[in-house]
Design a protein around this motif. Structure first.
Motif, PDB file in Angstrom:
ATOM      1  N   VAL A  94       4.500  12.341  -3.793  1.00  0.00           N
ATOM      2  CA  VAL A  94       5.810  11.783  -4.131  1.00  0.00           C
ATOM      3  C   VAL A  94       6.172  10.628  -3.199  1.00  0.00           C
ATOM      4  O   VAL A  94       6.694   9.599  -3.642  1.00  0.00           O
ATOM      5  N   ASP A  95       5.863  10.777  -1.901  1.00  0.00           N
ATOM      6  CA  ASP A  95       6.231   9.713  -0.954  1.00  0.00           C
ATOM      7  C   ASP A  95       5.426   8.436  -1.165  1.00  0.00           C
ATOM      8  O   ASP A  95       5.765   7.400  -0.600  1.00  0.00           O
ATOM      9  N   HIS A  96       4.386   8.493  -1.986  1.00  0.00           N
ATOM     10  CA  HIS A  96       3.559   7.300  -2.205  1.00  0.00           C
ATOM     11  C   HIS A  96       3.678   6.682  -3.594  1.00  0.00           C
ATOM     12  O   HIS A  96       3.238   5.551  -3.795  1.00  0.00           O
ATOM     13  N   ILE A  97       4.245   7.426  -4.547  1.00  0.00           N
ATOM     14  CA  ILE A  97       4.324   6.843  -5.908  1.00  0.00           C
ATOM     15  C   ILE A  97       5.738   6.751  -6.476  1.00  0.00           C
ATOM     16  O   ILE A  97       5.976   5.970  -7.396  1.00  0.00           O
ATOM     17  N   ALA A  98       6.680   7.523  -5.926  1.00  0.00           N
ATOM     18  CA  ALA A  98       8.018   7.553  -6.543  1.00  0.00           C
ATOM     19  C   ALA A  98       8.690   6.182  -6.523  1.00  0.00           C
ATOM     20  O   ALA A  98       9.487   5.858  -7.405  1.00  0.00           O
ATOM     21  N   ALA A 124      -5.377   2.165  -8.314  1.00  0.00           N
ATOM     22  CA  ALA A 124      -5.469   3.552  -7.851  1.00  0.00           C
ATOM     23  C   ALA A 124      -6.765   4.177  -8.344  1.00  0.00           C
ATOM     24  O   ALA A 124      -7.441   3.625  -9.224  1.00  0.00           O
ATOM     25  N   THR A 125      -7.088   5.333  -7.786  1.00  0.00           N
ATOM     26  CA  THR A 125      -8.293   6.048  -8.227  1.00  0.00           C
ATOM     27  C   THR A 125      -8.053   6.680  -9.602  1.00  0.00           C
ATOM     28  O   THR A 125      -6.917   6.761 -10.083  1.00  0.00           O
ATOM     29  N   ALA A 126      -9.131   7.169 -10.209  1.00  0.00           N
ATOM     30  CA  ALA A 126      -9.043   7.794 -11.531  1.00  0.00           C
ATOM     31  C   ALA A 126      -8.049   8.958 -11.504  1.00  0.00           C
ATOM     32  O   ALA A 126      -7.242   9.118 -12.425  1.00  0.00           O
ATOM     33  N   GLN A 127      -8.085   9.753 -10.420  1.00  0.00           N
ATOM     34  CA  GLN A 127      -7.174  10.903 -10.346  1.00  0.00           C
ATOM     35  C   GLN A 127      -5.711  10.464 -10.328  1.00  0.00           C
ATOM     36  O   GLN A 127      -4.865  11.035 -11.004  1.00  0.00           O
ATOM     37  N   VAL A 128      -5.421   9.458  -9.507  1.00  0.00           N
ATOM     38  CA  VAL A 128      -4.025   9.018  -9.369  1.00  0.00           C
ATOM     39  C   VAL A 128      -3.573   8.316 -10.653  1.00  0.00           C
ATOM     40  O   VAL A 128      -2.445   8.531 -11.125  1.00  0.00           O
ATOM     41  N   LEU A 129      -4.448   7.540 -11.275  1.00  0.00           N
ATOM     42  CA  LEU A 129      -4.099   6.902 -12.554  1.00  0.00           C
ATOM     43  C   LEU A 129      -3.820   7.969 -13.613  1.00  0.00           C
ATOM     44  O   LEU A 129      -2.907   7.828 -14.438  1.00  0.00           O
ATOM     45  N   PHE A 143       0.877  -1.160   0.000  1.00  0.00           N
ATOM     46  CA  PHE A 143       0.000   0.000   0.000  1.00  0.00           C
ATOM     47  C   PHE A 143       0.912   1.206   0.000  1.00  0.00           C
ATOM     48  O   PHE A 143       1.576   1.497   0.987  1.00  0.00           O
ATOM     49  N   ASN A 144       1.032   1.823  -1.147  1.00  0.00           N
ATOM     50  CA  ASN A 144       1.944   2.914  -1.492  1.00  0.00           C
ATOM     51  C   ASN A 144       3.355   2.375  -1.764  1.00  0.00           C
ATOM     52  O   ASN A 144       3.738   1.317  -1.254  1.00  0.00           O
ATOM     53  N   VAL A 168       0.403  -3.226  -6.077  1.00  0.00           N
ATOM     54  CA  VAL A 168       0.629  -2.006  -5.297  1.00  0.00           C
ATOM     55  C   VAL A 168      -0.657  -1.178  -5.360  1.00  0.00           C
ATOM     56  O   VAL A 168      -1.153  -0.878  -6.443  1.00  0.00           O
ATOM     57  N   VAL A 169      -1.182  -0.849  -4.204  1.00  0.00           N
ATOM     58  CA  VAL A 169      -2.383  -0.009  -4.107  1.00  0.00           C
ATOM     59  C   VAL A 169      -1.930   1.386  -3.676  1.00  0.00           C
ATOM     60  O   VAL A 169      -1.168   1.518  -2.712  1.00  0.00           O
ATOM     61  N   LEU A 170      -2.384   2.421  -4.389  1.00  0.00           N
ATOM     62  CA  LEU A 170      -1.935   3.788  -4.090  1.00  0.00           C
ATOM     63  C   LEU A 170      -3.052   4.581  -3.418  1.00  0.00           C
ATOM     64  O   LEU A 170      -4.199   4.538  -3.884  1.00  0.00           O
TER      65      LEU A 170
END
Ligand code: MLT
Ligand code: MN
Length: 312
Positions: free
Chosen positions: A93-97, A112-117, A54-55, A86-88
């Protein structure tokens, strides 16, 4: 179900590379009761073999090096990983880098959600994870979803996701409107409810949350375990520490203390175990000998550290 906290600090980690505040200094010099922490991420497993992260934090390489269960098994193929997905929870930055460190044409799935995708899509560097090998899947709000690996095999974990009051990622804020309100409660930041297909207990993981409202309190009632946003102890902490100009609220993070804080806001919600996570390098609870650490413990909360494990 097993849950392992592989990174308990907020963005920047603890100590942060350029930080000379007393807490980062104490962590660097090995002061007793002040333990270094890597950036925000947890791992969960239904069967003890396959794991879902998760992240994906910028410290992921170090986190995998410190967790044998996340490393290739001795009898596994030449290239392999027990990390199935991996679930975001947002696009910070600390969750996807850390996704960038998971390149090498190794299959796993991203949820991930639509926004994060959309953020991954808009930043072509994430194409080092070829979507044909690393599928990107929509985490539909409110639905419980079985998390599957790249080939579609179930991991045995089920995730329910829900929007929480938060903020768009810092780099998505418009530079020419520094004072504007970038808050969002439409899926830029989510919380997740993690359970195993056959289990009863659910763990809630909410590393970023700006406010506790009635809907969130109702959702958390009777939770076996809550891992919750512990970025700052007081809202103006970064200002009084003289390391920044922003309040916790402006960063999308509720403070632990105070009438509007998370300790008070969740005090009468029945939660079996409550743990602060995503702790910023200015938060005095990082010092186990501080009055703030004692206050948090007295209120029934734990302070996460790297390597903490739970079984449900
Ligand atoms: C946050 O949690 O507010 C972000 O991780 C901040 C950042 O991007 O450094
Ligand atoms: Mn963060």
């Amino acid at each position: 179900m097993r849950v392992k906290i592989i990174g308990s600090a907020a963005g920047g980690g603890f100590p942060q590379w350029n930080c000379n505040y007393r807490l980062s200094r104490a962590a660097r010099t090995g002061m007793p009761g002040v333990h270094p922490r890597t950036q925000s991420s947890i791992a969960a497993s239904a069967d003890g073999t396959g794991w879902v992260l998760f992240n994906a934090s910028p410290d992921i390489r170090q986190q995998i090096a410190q967790a044998p269960e996340l490393q290739p098994a001795a009898d596994a193929p030449l290239r392999s990983t027990p990390i199935r997905a991996v679930v975001l929870t947002n696009a910070d930055v600390d969750h996807i880098a850390g996704l960038l460190s998971l390149r090498e044409r190794q299959p796993f799935a991203i949820y991930a959600t639509a926004q994060v995708l959309a953020t991954l899509e808009a930043n072509s560097i994430f194409n080092v994870l070829d979507p044909a090998i690393v599928p990107r899947r929509l985490l539909a709000p409110t639905e419980e979803m079985a998390i599957r690996d790249a080939d579609g095999h179930p991991t045995g974990l089920v995730v329910g996701s829900f929007a929480v009051p938060g903020k768009v990622a810092l780099y998505l804020e418009q530079r020419d409107h520094p004072g504007a309100d970038f808050s969002s409660d439409t899926g830029d930041t989510i919380g997740v409810r993690i359970s195993s297909v056959d289990g009863r207990a659910a763990v809630f993981y909410i590393p970023g949350c700006a406010r506790i409202d009635a809907a969130l309190r109702a959702r958390l009632a009777d939770a076996a375990c809550l891992l919750f946003d512990g970025t700052v102890y007081t809202d103006d902490e970064m200002i009084t520490a003289r390391v920044g100009q922003k309040t916790g609220a402006r960063m999308g993070h509720i403070a632990m203390s105070g009438e509007a804080g998370s300790i008070a806001g969740l005090a009468d919600v029945k939660i079996a175990r409550r743990i602060f996570i995503h702790i910023n390098n200015t938060n005095p609870v990082l010092d186990e000998n501080s009055a703030e650490h004692a206050a948090v413990r007295a209120a029934g909360w734990e302070v996460a550290s790297d390597g903490m494990e739970m079984e449900f």
